[in-house]
Design a protein around this motif. Structure first.
Motif, PDB file in Angstrom:
ATOM      1  N   GLY A 136       0.780  -1.215   0.000  1.00  0.00           N
ATOM      2  CA  GLY A 136       0.000   0.000   0.000  1.00  0.00           C
ATOM      3  C   GLY A 136       0.815   1.270   0.000  1.00  0.00           C
ATOM      4  N   GLU A 137       2.137   1.147   0.028  1.00  0.00           N
ATOM      5  CA  GLU A 137       2.983   2.338   0.018  1.00  0.00           C
ATOM      6  C   GLU A 137       3.017   2.987  -1.354  1.00  0.00           C
ATOM      7  OE1 GLU A 137       7.546   3.448   1.380  1.00  0.00           O
ATOM      8  OE2 GLU A 137       6.596   1.616   2.106  1.00  0.00           O
ATOM      9  N   LEU A 138       2.894   2.184  -2.401  1.00  0.00           N
ATOM     10  CA  LEU A 138       2.862   2.700  -3.773  1.00  0.00           C
ATOM     11  C   LEU A 138       2.007   1.767  -4.614  1.00  0.00           C
ATOM     12  CD1 LEU A 138       3.966   4.837  -5.794  1.00  0.00           C
ATOM     13  CD2 LEU A 138       5.765   3.200  -6.352  1.00  0.00           C
ATOM     14  N   ILE A 139       0.976   2.320  -5.248  1.00  0.00           N
ATOM     15  CA  ILE A 139       0.090   1.557  -6.131  1.00  0.00           C
ATOM     16  C   ILE A 139       0.307   2.059  -7.550  1.00  0.00           C
ATOM     17  CG2 ILE A 139      -2.272   0.877  -6.648  1.00  0.00           C
ATOM     18  CD1 ILE A 139      -1.288  -0.131  -3.969  1.00  0.00           C
ATOM     19  N   LEU A 158      -8.783  -2.148 -19.931  1.00  0.00           N
ATOM     20  CA  LEU A 158      -8.770  -2.720 -18.592  1.00  0.00           C
ATOM     21  C   LEU A 158      -7.967  -1.795 -17.692  1.00  0.00           C
ATOM     22  CD1 LEU A 158      -9.392  -5.123 -16.662  1.00  0.00           C
ATOM     23  CD2 LEU A 158      -7.158  -6.066 -17.333  1.00  0.00           C
ATOM     24  N   LEU A 159      -8.597  -1.269 -16.637  1.00  0.00           N
ATOM     25  CA  LEU A 159      -7.909  -0.444 -15.647  1.00  0.00           C
ATOM     26  C   LEU A 159      -7.289  -1.366 -14.605  1.00  0.00           C
ATOM     27  CD1 LEU A 159     -10.467   2.471 -15.144  1.00  0.00           C
ATOM     28  CD2 LEU A 159      -8.666   2.214 -16.865  1.00  0.00           C
ATOM     29  N   VAL A 160      -5.992  -1.167 -14.339  1.00  0.00           N
ATOM     30  CA  VAL A 160      -5.224  -2.073 -13.484  1.00  0.00           C
ATOM     31  C   VAL A 160      -4.627  -1.287 -12.330  1.00  0.00           C
ATOM     32  CG1 VAL A 160      -3.349  -3.754 -13.399  1.00  0.00           C
ATOM     33  CG2 VAL A 160      -4.678  -3.489 -15.497  1.00  0.00           C
ATOM     34  N   PHE A 161      -4.848  -1.763 -11.101  1.00  0.00           N
ATOM     35  CA  PHE A 161      -4.192  -1.261  -9.900  1.00  0.00           C
ATOM     36  C   PHE A 161      -3.359  -2.404  -9.336  1.00  0.00           C
ATOM     37  CE2 PHE A 161      -6.861   2.535  -8.233  1.00  0.00           C
ATOM     38  CZ  PHE A 161      -7.042   2.999  -9.528  1.00  0.00           C
ATOM     39  N   ASP A 163      -0.002  -3.475  -6.619  1.00  0.00           N
ATOM     40  CA  ASP A 163       0.846  -3.015  -5.520  1.00  0.00           C
ATOM     41  C   ASP A 163       2.313  -3.177  -5.883  1.00  0.00           C
ATOM     42  OD1 ASP A 163       1.083  -2.173  -2.626  1.00  0.00           O
ATOM     43  OD2 ASP A 163       2.183  -4.055  -2.568  1.00  0.00           O
ATOM     44  N   ASP A 164       3.116  -2.153  -5.602  1.00  0.00           N
ATOM     45  CA  ASP A 164       4.531  -2.181  -5.964  1.00  0.00           C
ATOM     46  C   ASP A 164       5.331  -3.116  -5.071  1.00  0.00           C
ATOM     47  OD1 ASP A 164       6.789  -0.727  -7.557  1.00  0.00           O
ATOM     48  OD2 ASP A 164       7.449  -0.623  -5.476  1.00  0.00           O
ATOM     49  N   ALA A 165       4.950  -3.257  -3.812  1.00  0.00           N
ATOM     50  CA  ALA A 165       5.738  -4.062  -2.879  1.00  0.00           C
ATOM     51  C   ALA A 165       5.515  -5.556  -3.051  1.00  0.00           C
ATOM     52  CB  ALA A 165       5.409  -3.661  -1.435  1.00  0.00           C
ATOM     53  N   THR A 166       4.316  -5.965  -3.445  1.00  0.00           N
ATOM     54  CA  THR A 166       3.973  -7.394  -3.485  1.00  0.00           C
ATOM     55  C   THR A 166       3.584  -7.899  -4.869  1.00  0.00           C
ATOM     56  OG1 THR A 166       1.654  -6.936  -2.950  1.00  0.00           O
ATOM     57  CG2 THR A 166       3.163  -7.249  -1.102  1.00  0.00           C
ATOM     58  N   SER A 167       3.480  -7.026  -5.867  1.00  0.00           N
ATOM     59  CA  SER A 167       2.966  -7.407  -7.201  1.00  0.00           C
ATOM     60  C   SER A 167       1.560  -7.981  -7.113  1.00  0.00           C
ATOM     61  CB  SER A 167       3.905  -8.404  -7.890  1.00  0.00           C
ATOM     62  OG  SER A 167       5.142  -7.825  -8.198  1.00  0.00           O
ATOM     63  N   GLU A 168       0.816  -7.555  -6.135  1.00  0.00           N
ATOM     64  CA  GLU A 168      -0.543  -8.043  -5.906  1.00  0.00           C
ATOM     65  C   GLU A 168      -1.532  -7.178  -6.674  1.00  0.00           C
ATOM     66  OE1 GLU A 168      -3.633  -8.571  -2.111  1.00  0.00           O
ATOM     67  OE2 GLU A 168      -1.541  -7.957  -1.823  1.00  0.00           O
ATOM     68  N   LEU A 169      -2.428  -7.802  -7.438  1.00  0.00           N
ATOM     69  CA  LEU A 169      -3.481  -7.057  -8.104  1.00  0.00           C
ATOM     70  C   LEU A 169      -4.453  -6.544  -7.054  1.00  0.00           C
ATOM     71  CD1 LEU A 169      -4.348  -9.204 -11.272  1.00  0.00           C
ATOM     72  CD2 LEU A 169      -3.047  -7.083 -11.164  1.00  0.00           C
ATOM     73  N   MET A 170      -4.626  -5.237  -7.000  1.00  0.00           N
ATOM     74  CA  MET A 170      -5.507  -4.636  -6.011  1.00  0.00           C
ATOM     75  C   MET A 170      -6.915  -4.421  -6.556  1.00  0.00           C
ATOM     76  SD  MET A 170      -3.217  -4.561  -3.741  1.00  0.00           S
ATOM     77  CE  MET A 170      -4.041  -3.761  -2.386  1.00  0.00           C
ATOM     78  N   ALA A 171      -7.032  -4.073  -7.833  1.00  0.00           N
ATOM     79  CA  ALA A 171      -8.341  -3.819  -8.431  1.00  0.00           C
ATOM     80  C   ALA A 171      -8.212  -3.906  -9.942  1.00  0.00           C
ATOM     81  CB  ALA A 171      -8.886  -2.458  -8.007  1.00  0.00           C
ATOM     82  N   LEU A 172      -9.264  -4.419 -10.581  1.00  0.00           N
ATOM     83  CA  LEU A 172      -9.362  -4.500 -12.037  1.00  0.00           C
ATOM     84  C   LEU A 172     -10.772  -4.102 -12.438  1.00  0.00           C
ATOM     85  CD1 LEU A 172      -7.649  -7.946 -12.861  1.00  0.00           C
ATOM     86  CD2 LEU A 172      -6.632  -5.679 -13.088  1.00  0.00           C
TER      87      LEU A 172
END
Length: 441
Positions: A136-139, A158-161, A163-172
């Motif tokens: 959550g420090e940088l999306i 496709l809008l992509v969010f 996470d920079d720290a975990t490579s986790e997809l936050m929202a699509l």
């Protein structure tokens, strides 16, 4: 013979000649002393050929059964012909309970001409940036236009969010095109599910950064999206190159491969059905590709306001100034403020019209929502033709279609014409009166 075989032959030759003891030879070759004794006997009986493995050139006892491999290839041809080896291997295990290694599937697909080996990666020319330490420090955010439904539905983005720290997809989310309200709506979903991130990392699209000469923003050098981030306390960062936000760019490439094929297998053929199914895909994607952050703390901050306040921030804000009768116009509509007292403080006041496609339009003054009525702007009688407000455009178009009229400027004489004759200027008519009229052909 390989380099290993040559070394073994040289060492064992010294052992046979008595120049090297068996224990030293075992240390140099990385084998046991008993194996050195066996190799010595085989070398004395068969020469250098006795040092080679007897299983060389024979099929491995641990090889994949041919029946299992043939069944896997038949399934790949039928359902996964355009899949990569890694994704095809995952689907064979997940849907058909055929467990093979990725390398085995890759070699089998190459032999069956279902996969073409790729060239080696080129040398990197961009320095790698370290990941942020906390989730959550940088999306990183981006939009990816593509034929996501392979012709079953119109092309979209496709809008992509991520996470920079975990490579986790936050929202699509699938949308028709990248718009300010599209990003705002997805950011609202992200805040409700995870909280407020510390920063958003985007490209230099006009949604995030105002261009020179662009007057559509709410302030000097600020777009609607930048204004919303400022009110929420989120830092907005724009990358100077695609490589700078490489994490979301690589995620787009992976999604254009995996997500397209997953939707094909699921039979999804519309944006609405895809958006409803995307949370399931996000969970599976994160289990496969997400990594652990350096620090366990989450940098997301819970939003302390109401849902209505969050929706009001993540809307389009249009500044207007009230007239003396407390009214203003926007988008062809007339907004009339309803207030109990005389409302002298609101005369000429600067207000903000807040619009959102999923909420009612509001008129806000100094953080206060004003009661108002909305009606269509009156149409003047001379502007109304067939019940439509044309603002004089039809008259202007008809005027342009009329034939050109004679020029009546003081310094230009009117052209005198007669039916069937050549035009003659008035000042020269007396000099040519003796000439017969020239008939036009």
């Amino acid at each position: 013979m390989t380099a290993k075989d040559v070394l073994r032959s040289q060492v064992m030759a010294q052992v046979v000649e008595g120049k090297l003891d068996q224990e030293s030879a075992a240390g140099r070759l990385g084998i046991s002393t008993r194996q050195v004794k066996r190799l010595k006997r085989r070398m004395l009986d068969e020469g250098n050929a006795g040092l080679l493995s007897k299983s060389r050139g024979k099929p491995s006892n641990r090889r994949t059964p041919q029946e299992k491999l043939s069944k896997a290839l038949d399934l790949i041809r039928a359902h996964y012909a355009d899949f990569g080896p890694t994704l095809a291997c995952e689907k064979l295990d997940e849907l058909h309970e055929i467990r093979l290694s990725v390398e085995t599937v890759r070699k089998a697909m190459i032999a069956a001409q279902l996969w073409k080996p790729r060239r080696g990666a080129t040398a990197r020319t961009h320095a790698m940036r370290e990941r942020r330490a906390r989730r959550g420090e940088l999306i990183q955010i981006d939009g990816s236009p593509h034929d996501w439904f392979e012709g079953r539905a119109p092309r979209c983005s496709l809008l992509v969010f991520i996470d920079d720290a975990t490579s986790e997809l936050m929202a699509l989310r699938f949308v028709d095109a990248e718009t300010t309200l599209g990003y705002m709506s997805l950011l609202e979903e992200h805040i409700r599910n995870h909280g407020l991130p510390a920063a958003l990392y985007s490209d230099r699209h006009s949604i995030f950064r105002i261009s020179t000469g662009d007057k559509s923003g709410v302030g000097e050098g600020q777009t609607q999206f930048a204004r919303a981030l400022e009110q929420l306390g989120i830092e907005g960062i724009q990358a100077n190159s695609p490589q700078a936000k490489g994490r979301v760019e690589r995620a787009n490439q992976t999604l254009q491969d995996r997500l397209v094929k997953e939707m094909r297998l699921q039979g999804i053929s519309s944006q609405q059905a895809a958006n409803a199914w995307l949370p399931q895909f996000i969970r599976a994607f994160n289990r496969r590709f997400a990594v652990t952050a350096v620090l366990p703390e989450d940098a997301h901050v819970p939003y302390g306001g109401t849902e209505a306040a969050l929706r009001r921030i993540l809307s389009v804000h249009i500044p207007r100034r009230l007239s003396s009768n407390l009214s203003c116009q926007f988008n062809g509509l007339l907004y009339q403020i309803q207030i109990a007292d005389q409302g002298r403080a609101l005369r000429g006041a600067s207000v903000t019209i807040v619009t959102h496609p999923e909420s009612a339009t509001e008129v806000v003054w100094q953080g206060r929502v004003l009661q108002h009525t909305c009606s269509s702007k009156p149409i003047k009688q001379h502007e109304a033709i067939d019940g439509k407000d044309i603002n004089g455009k039809v008259e202007q178009a008809l005027a342009r279609r009329q034939p050109p009229q004679p020029i009546g400027h003081p310094w230009k004489k009117r052209m005198e014409t007669q039916p069937g004759t050549v035009p003659v200027r008035a000042e020269f008519a007396h000099t040519k009166s003796h000439l017969a009229p020239v008939t036009n052909p």
